[in-house]
Scaffold this motif. Structure first.
Motif: not given
Length: 264
Positions: A92, A112-115, A109
């Motif tokens: 994350e 989920w955003d940023g993961e 990815g």
């Protein structure tokens, strides 16, 4: 005159031993001393927004980084147990230790955003990082950990992960939690429940009713271990009857996992 002298000497010796013992670090709790949530235990799962402690349930599952030791202590004063949410299978980018994860272990990815999925084969890299996160959970006073993203081998991670890789990693995660006196939950990873039941103290599941998989969690209930379950898209009248019959601790939540909940 000798008996009083011997008695005084004995008392001084006992006091000295007691003081010395007090100076030593506390020994780890034996396995039997770990918290063991039972089937049907009500819970709250909140990973976003300001922590709302007004929900009258005995278990709170909250973000390990975002919540302080004072927040955990406040839950304990209300007689509640606290589960430390920590991602162990995905990177994350907003976490304070994100820079410690080398690019070589960051995969695709996970939606989920940023993961990004982690290369769980690289235990030489990941073990000390996960251990440090669990140390944080213990230092804050949490009773258990919820390690997330524990089924990478069934996803497109960017790494050729196998079921054996996942079993090995999940058992490592469980051991790291137990070594710190923390209970640990198996997050999703339904296919490996038969192999991992003995390593985990409870289960956390998302959407087993939507996908017709809830009976797969029965081994946990039969073993006297709680199954903390949420649905996001089904109304409660579509899953609560089955959840109650199976002994699950179920509720409806929104995807952002704020304070709102609708329990069965």
């Amino acid at each position: 005159m000798r008996r009083p002298f011997l008695l005084v000497a004995l008392l001084l010796l006992v006091a000295a031993c007691s003081t010395a013992a007090d100076d030593k670090p506390a020994a780890p709790d034996p396995a039997g001393a770990r918290w063991q949530p039972r089937p049907g235990t009500a819970w709250q799962w909140q990973l976003s927004g300001r922590l709302d402690t007004s929900v009258d349930v005995p278990v709170y599952d909250i973000d390990g980084f975002d919540n302080s030791a004072a927040a955990v202590s406040a839950l304990h004063r209300e007689g509640r147990k606290a589960i430390c949410y920590i991602s162990t299978g995905a990177w994350e980018d907003w976490r304070p230790d994100a820079g410690k994860f080398p690019a070589s272990v960051r995969g695709r990815g996970n939606g989920w955003d940023g993961e990004r999925w982690l290369d769980i084969r690289r235990t030489d890299v990941l073990e000390p990082l996960v251990a440090a996160r669990f140390d944080m959970c213990r230092a804050k006073g949490f009773d258990a950990v919820e390690p997330d993203n524990m089924d990478g081998y069934r996803n497109t991670t960017g790494f050729p992960l196998t079921a054996a890789d996942q079993l090995r990693y999940n058992r490592l995660v469980a051991r790291l939690a137990h070594d710190r006196g923390l209970a640990v939950g198996l997050k999703n990873d339904l296919d490996q429940i038969p192999e991992l039941l003995g390593d985990f103290d409870f289960a956390v599941n998302e959407q087993c009713a939507q996908y017709g998989e809830c009976t797969t969690l029965t081994p946990f209930v039969r073993a006297g271990k709680a199954v903390f379950h949420v649905e996001y898209e089904l109304p409660t009248d579509r899953f609560c009857d089955q959840a109650r019959s199976l002994g699950l601790s179920s509720m409806l939540k929104k995807y952002e996992l704020g304070a709102w909940r609708r329990p069965c």
